[in-house]
Design an enzyme around this catalytic site. Structure first.
Site, mmCIF file in Angstrom:
data_model
loop_
_atom_site.group_PDB
_atom_site.id
_atom_site.type_symbol
_atom_site.label_atom_id
_atom_site.label_comp_id
_atom_site.label_asym_id
_atom_site.label_seq_id
_atom_site.Cartn_x
_atom_site.Cartn_y
_atom_site.Cartn_z
ATOM 1 N N ASP A 86 -53.435 10.275 23.082
ATOM 2 C CA ASP A 86 -52.601 10.859 22.032
ATOM 3 C C ASP A 86 -52.423 9.901 20.860
ATOM 4 O O ASP A 86 -51.629 8.959 20.936
ATOM 5 C CB ASP A 86 -51.240 11.218 22.636
ATOM 6 C CG ASP A 86 -50.308 11.894 21.641
ATOM 7 O OD1 ASP A 86 -50.806 12.397 20.619
ATOM 8 O OD2 ASP A 86 -49.094 11.925 21.899
ATOM 9 N N ASP B 297 -53.755 13.729 14.782
ATOM 10 C CA ASP B 297 -53.147 13.703 16.112
ATOM 11 C C ASP B 297 -54.043 14.355 17.159
ATOM 12 O O ASP B 297 -54.121 15.571 17.259
ATOM 13 C CB ASP B 297 -51.794 14.431 16.041
ATOM 14 C CG ASP B 297 -51.027 14.392 17.352
ATOM 15 O OD1 ASP B 297 -51.502 13.777 18.311
ATOM 16 O OD2 ASP B 297 -49.932 14.989 17.394
#
Length: 472
Positions: free
Chosen positions: A107, A300
């Site tokens: 992430d 992201d």
């Protein structure tokens, strides 16, 4: 035996041994490692389940980027797994003594590492959890931990232990041991999250694994890179499919073409991997964008779709004939005719990057419907960034996150990378690496050194033996 024949014999032995005990599989230079990624496919859903899934994605994105991080004192390749029809991309690492492997979501939109505890019980049911009592090197920090994400939240306590990924080892990495998560946040075999953004964003205050490596000169190049696969709307795809690759310390030149276009982080601020959207077109029509920070976007890998301000999202769908705003659980989304080929291009100050129409099409509105929901949806985050650019975009580029100078780069995918999309196959096994770089984060520690590999030892033995033989 003559010196020449002795040398030939030893060289042959070295070749055999190097084939058996050499560097971890996967191309990469020294101080650079490769991590296979796995994609988890989305489970089969009915119309109401899709609506609830979409609502949860949007609500969780708002929660993740509305929250301010808690303020506290304080080269390798990993082949990924694609989980849930491009929902998550996860890789593998190991924690503790003896080391135990875990699968974690990679992430770039957060900075904390956490692993589900064996005490997590029903909230983490089905995952292979971390039992700190079984690691002889685990140290509790006696600090609480809480964080929110696009898809849920996690709470627990903070500790330290040996962590290794793709051949790199940190002997005292700080991370959270989670005892509670949102319902259905972790889906087997995923056990946690591996944050890849910058330290100022960390709820724990800890330096992320990647940043510790980069700042201590452990990487051949001060960067990490992703190539993500696409299985969205591939009917024969399974629950888990090959997800692409995550590299640390180098870029895999076989996975992209041309040059990598780097753009510095706006204002030089390190927290999120931020970029400014300088232009966007839909069906060839320009979408009006504000100047400055109002057009900043987080890049992201941990977000599935693309989220943006309501006015900009409305302007995007206004260029698609027949589009309509969603209602109920689909609030914030838009539907449009499925047979429409939607062409979106985004620039962050350099080239225009296209998003495949296959990625823009999120899902149909029903089993027999000719209407589809798009992958761009609205968010309103008063304290957070305006745009969240997730995997809907990132599957279309080779993405690079550079430590120094702090910047994000994109390049066009190669034919080799594109051929992986939709190619059903076995998921990669855990790749923790062999020849490791190991160091501590304690102040005053000696400069990190790379451990010697078996081949280097054999070379030394060969040279010493040969010299002794000649002298005799």
């Amino acid at each position: 035996m003559t010196p020449l024949s002795l040398a030939i014999s030893f060289i042959g032995l070295l070749y055999v041994v190097s084939e058996v005990v050499g560097a971890p599989q996967g191309y990469g230079p020294s101080a650079g490692h490769f991590i296979p990624l796995t994609r988890r496919t989305q489970p089969l859903r009915n119309v109401s389940e899709w609506a609830e899934y979409a609502k949860n994605l949007r609500d969780a994105t708002i929660a993740k980027y509305s929250s301010q991080p808690s303020q506290k004192r304080g080269t390798g390749e990993n082949l990924m797994v694609n989980q849930g029809l491009d929902t998550n991309f996860y890789g593998s690492l190991a924690v503790g003594t003896p080391p135990y492997p875990f699968d974690v979501i990679l992430d770039t939109g957060s900075s904390d590492m956490w692993i589900a505890s064996s005490e997590c019980q029903s909230m983490c049911e089905g995952t292979s959890n971390f039992d700190s009592s079984k690691s002889s090197t685990f140290k509790s920090m006696n600090e609480s931990f809480i964080i929110t994400y696009e898809k849920g939240y996690a709470t627990g306590t903070v500790g330290q232990d040996i962590v290794q990924m793709a051949g790199f080892i940190i002997s005292d990495q700080t991370f959270a041991v989670v005892t509670t998560t949102a319902a259905n946040f972790l889906q087997n075999p995923v056990t946690g999250v591996f944050g890849l953004a910058w330290q100022p964003l960390a709820a724990s205050g800890a330096m992320p694994f990647w940043q510790a490596l980069a700042s201590n000169g452990q990487w051949g190049q001060p960067l990490m890179a992703f190539q993500l696969t696409r299985f969205l709307n591939v009917s024969q795809a399974g629950e888990l499919e090959p997800g692409g690759s995550f590299t640390m310390g180098y870029t895999n030149e076989s996975l992209y073409t041309g040059t990598i276009d780097y753009q510095d982080l706006p204002d030089g601020k390190v927290s999120y991997w931020m970029q400014q959207i300088t232009s966007m077109t839909v069906q060839g029509k320009s979408i009006p964008l504000p100047n400055g920070s109002a057009s900043y976007a987080v890049i992201d890998t941990g977000t599935t779709l693309v989220a943006g301000p309501a006015a900009n999202i409305a302007a995007i769908y206004a260029q698609i004939p027949g589009s309509q705003p969603g209602t109920g659980s689909w609030e914030g989304f838009y539907s449009y005719p499925c047979d429409t080929v939607v062409v979106v291009e985004i620039s962050f100050g350099g080239p225009n990057w296209s998003i495949s129409s296959s990625d823009f099409e999120f899902t149909s509105t029903g089993p027999d419907s000719d209407e589809c929901y798009g992958a761009f949806y609205t968010i309103s985050t008063s304290n957070g960034p305006s745009w969240i650019i997730g995997d809907t975009f990132l599957k279309n580029v080779y993405s690079v996150f550079r430590y120094s100078p702090p910047s994000v780069g994109f390049a066009a995918l190669s034919e080799i990378a594109l051929a992986m999309n939709g190619k059903v196959g076995a998921i990669p096994s855990a790749t923790l690496g062999g020849n490791s770089a190991m160091f501590t984060l304690e102040s005053g520690a000696a400069p990190p050194t790379r451990t010697s590999g078996p081949v280097a030892i054999l070379i030394s033995v060969f040279i010493a033996t040969l010299v002794s033989f000649i002298q005799s």
